[in-house]
Design a protein around this motif. Structure first.
Motif, mmCIF file in Angstrom:
data_model
loop_
_atom_site.group_PDB
_atom_site.id
_atom_site.type_symbol
_atom_site.label_atom_id
_atom_site.label_comp_id
_atom_site.label_asym_id
_atom_site.label_seq_id
_atom_site.Cartn_x
_atom_site.Cartn_y
_atom_site.Cartn_z
ATOM 1 N N VAL A 36 0.825 -1.308 -0.090
ATOM 2 C CA VAL A 36 -0.013 0.147 0.039
ATOM 3 C C VAL A 36 1.001 1.247 -0.066
ATOM 4 C CG1 VAL A 36 -0.256 0.070 2.503
ATOM 5 C CG2 VAL A 36 -1.875 1.282 1.217
ATOM 6 N N GLU A 37 0.388 2.418 -0.417
ATOM 7 C CA GLU A 37 0.997 3.499 -0.457
ATOM 8 C C GLU A 37 0.190 4.353 0.329
ATOM 9 O OE1 GLU A 37 2.669 4.900 -4.228
ATOM 10 O OE2 GLU A 37 2.386 7.105 -3.519
ATOM 11 N N LEU A 38 1.030 4.984 1.162
ATOM 12 C CA LEU A 38 0.468 5.740 2.408
ATOM 13 C C LEU A 38 1.195 7.148 2.402
ATOM 14 C CD1 LEU A 38 -1.682 6.441 4.699
ATOM 15 C CD2 LEU A 38 -0.026 5.242 6.223
ATOM 16 N N SER A 39 0.453 8.149 1.889
ATOM 17 C CA SER A 39 1.069 9.575 1.697
ATOM 18 C C SER A 39 2.368 9.459 1.045
ATOM 19 C CB SER A 39 1.256 10.415 3.036
ATOM 20 O OG SER A 39 -0.162 10.524 3.383
ATOM 21 N N GLY A 40 2.366 8.684 -0.013
ATOM 22 C CA GLY A 40 3.939 8.713 -1.002
ATOM 23 C C GLY A 40 4.686 7.647 -0.527
ATOM 24 N N THR A 41 4.541 6.997 0.827
ATOM 25 C CA THR A 41 5.350 6.065 1.222
ATOM 26 C C THR A 41 4.789 4.516 0.948
ATOM 27 O OG1 THR A 41 6.069 7.346 3.285
ATOM 28 C CG2 THR A 41 6.622 4.998 3.460
ATOM 29 N N ARG A 42 5.712 3.695 0.220
ATOM 30 C CA ARG A 42 5.319 2.339 -0.139
ATOM 31 C C ARG A 42 5.569 1.457 1.305
ATOM 32 N NH1 ARG A 42 3.313 -0.060 -3.789
ATOM 33 N NH2 ARG A 42 4.881 -1.946 -4.126
ATOM 34 N N ILE A 43 4.338 0.947 1.465
ATOM 35 C CA ILE A 43 4.558 0.074 2.827
ATOM 36 C C ILE A 43 4.365 -1.295 2.181
ATOM 37 C CG2 ILE A 43 3.716 -0.688 5.023
ATOM 38 C CD1 ILE A 43 2.811 2.239 5.307
ATOM 39 N N PRO A 44 4.977 -2.597 2.427
ATOM 40 C CA PRO A 44 4.935 -3.861 1.943
ATOM 41 C C PRO A 44 3.661 -4.376 2.600
ATOM 42 C CG PRO A 44 6.828 -4.005 3.132
ATOM 43 C CD PRO A 44 6.392 -2.324 3.331
ATOM 44 N N GLU A 45 3.210 -5.608 2.120
ATOM 45 C CA GLU A 45 2.075 -6.412 2.768
ATOM 46 C C GLU A 45 2.799 -7.111 4.248
ATOM 47 O OE1 GLU A 45 0.346 -9.957 4.198
ATOM 48 O OE2 GLU A 45 2.258 -9.937 3.086
ATOM 49 N N GLY A 46 2.114 -7.179 5.132
ATOM 50 C CA GLY A 46 2.449 -7.901 6.298
ATOM 51 C C GLY A 46 3.267 -7.173 7.065
ATOM 52 N N ALA A 47 3.495 -5.693 7.083
ATOM 53 C CA ALA A 47 3.794 -4.727 7.984
ATOM 54 C C ALA A 47 3.208 -4.224 8.967
ATOM 55 C CB ALA A 47 4.348 -3.475 6.974
ATOM 56 N N LYS A 48 3.842 -3.956 10.167
ATOM 57 C CA LYS A 48 3.119 -3.476 11.210
ATOM 58 C C LYS A 48 3.294 -1.811 11.330
ATOM 59 C CE LYS A 48 1.719 -6.626 14.170
ATOM 60 N NZ LYS A 48 0.370 -6.724 14.830
ATOM 61 N N VAL A 49 2.057 -1.268 11.594
ATOM 62 C CA VAL A 49 2.379 0.071 11.449
ATOM 63 C C VAL A 49 1.752 0.785 12.599
ATOM 64 C CG1 VAL A 49 1.802 2.309 9.993
ATOM 65 C CG2 VAL A 49 1.842 -0.058 8.848
#
Ligand code: OVV
Length: 405
Positions: free
Chosen positions: A302-315
């Protein structure tokens, strides 16, 4: 512990932050670190834990509004339920995603509805007046031990229908639950070591046979009679109330006492118009955010405000930082009972938004209205001691000097 931080790297160019939001230094004063994370970028990488974090209001709100992408079913603490076994059977609401979440949530919505609150109100107001009256006969007291911890225990165990014996387990169990959302640090290890008697007492309280026939607990169990949930599910829903309904309001009330003691002009404004009690409580909850953090886990890239975050990441969602984001809140650090608090995320937002929020507000409003009438002034009387908990923000001791009206 999750994998070592070096085993998980941020996908792209993400600002890296060295802060540890679960450390004693951080708990003593989280505000400079909150600001640093907010200003570093919309999403940062917490190298210490190998997770992402959001501290600005907009991104936290976006995550809360997209439970299909930022899921809860892999746990809302640091531990990823897809990789580690949870320490207790997962909550049917907190740790579930739609659509499964919604059936259990509907039962709690009804058990904690505005109609139920109306039936509780007179008793809550009476208890608040009794406590304020008793405290007004002393000139000094601890706003935590003598007030914030006392009032919820005067009203809520009876409203739920708990047995009279062993109620001291409630706050210990809740502190345990909220410590367990954190990393494998000293607080979480201590919680693990001492939890057994609390867990055992709580499990017994969740049983239909233990609960009185006329309380919130009985209302939840009635949903098992109609087949809406199973008996075991009803027990777990009672467990949710016992997990999330006590310590949270203790620290909500503590936040209000702290805010009023430090802002005499605001207490004067409340005294001048006690109908501002609900707003005064809400603003304290925004300002101090008793529940500071929850994690989500990404279900896809997913992209959150321009940052790519991969599947399975804790945020990590830094709710307390979002509630003081100057991009959203004018004079964010100021306690102002006349401001609009609409949209604050101290109760979360979206499908998981606090199901007990009406109960919390009823308690806060009743108590602050009683205080507005019973006291002409409340002021800090020496240093407060911060609380150390992996999720909750509050004070362990808050000495005040109060003048009876
Ligand atoms: C919001 C919250 C905190 C802790 C526990 C639970 C919920 C639960 O559902 O058990």
């Amino acid at each position: 512990m999750p994998q070592a931080a070096e085993a998980r790297r941020p996908a792209a160019k993400v600002p890296v932050s060295p802060i540890d939001p679960f450390s004693i230094d951080f708990f003593r004063n989280p505000h400079p670190a909150h600001e640093a994370v907010r200003e570093a970028g919309p999403v940062v990488w917490l190298e210490r834990y190998g997770t992402y974090a959001a501290a600005r209001y907009a991104e936290v709100k976006e995550m809360l509004g997209d439970p299909a992408t930022f899921c809860s079913s892999r746990g809302v603490g640091l531990s990823d339920f897809a990789r580690e076994t949870p320490w207790r059977p997962p909550s049917l609401v907190l740790e579930r995603d739609p659509p499964e979440h919604d059936r259990a949530r509907a039962v709690l919505n009804r058990a904690l509805s505005a109609t139920v609150m109306r039936s509780l109100r007179a008793r809550f107001v009476e208890a608040a007046e009794a406590l304020a009256g008793a405290l007004a006969r002393r000139d000094r007291f601890d706003a935590i031990a003598d007030c914030a911890e006392v009032y919820p225990m005067m009203v809520l165990p009876d409203a739920v229908g708990l047995s009279k014996v062993g109620r001291e387990h409630l706050l210990s169990y809740a502190a345990t639950v909220f410590n367990m959302f954190g990393p494998d640090n000293e607080l979480r290890r201590a919680a693990l070591t001492q939890m057994a008697p609390h867990v055992e007492w709580i499990a017994l309280q969740c049983k239909r046979e233990t609960l009185t026939g006329d309380g919130i607990g009985a209302t939840i169990h009635a949903a098992a009679d109609t087949g809406e949930v199973t008996r075991r599910e009803a027990e777990l829903l009672v467990r949710s109330i016992l997990s999330a309904g006590f310590d949270t309001t203790v620290h909500g009330i503590g936040a209000a006492m702290r805010s009023l003691a430090h802002n005499p002009d605001q207490f004067a404004a409340l005294r001048a118009d006690p109908s501002k009690a609900r707003a005064a409580f809400e603003e304290a909850v925004r300002l101090e955010s008793p529940v500071q953090t929850f994690f989500r886990t990404t279900t896809r890239d997913v992209e959150l405000s321009g940052t790519r975050i991969p599947e399975g990441a804790k945020v990590l969602m830094l709710l307390g930082a979002a509630n003081r984001d100057p991009r959203k809140w004018p004079h964010a650090d100021r306690y102002d009972i006349d401001r609009s608090t609409a949209g604050h995320v101290a109760f979360g937002a979206g499908v998981h938004m606090c199901v007990g929020q009406l109960l919390a507000r009823l308690e806060g409003e009743a108590l602050l209205a009683a205080f507005a009438r019973a006291f002409s002034a409340i002021e800090a009387d020496g240093e407060a001691e911060p609380l150390f908990n992996n999720t909750l923000r509050g004070w362990a001791r808050l000495p005040v000097k109060a003048t009876a009206a």
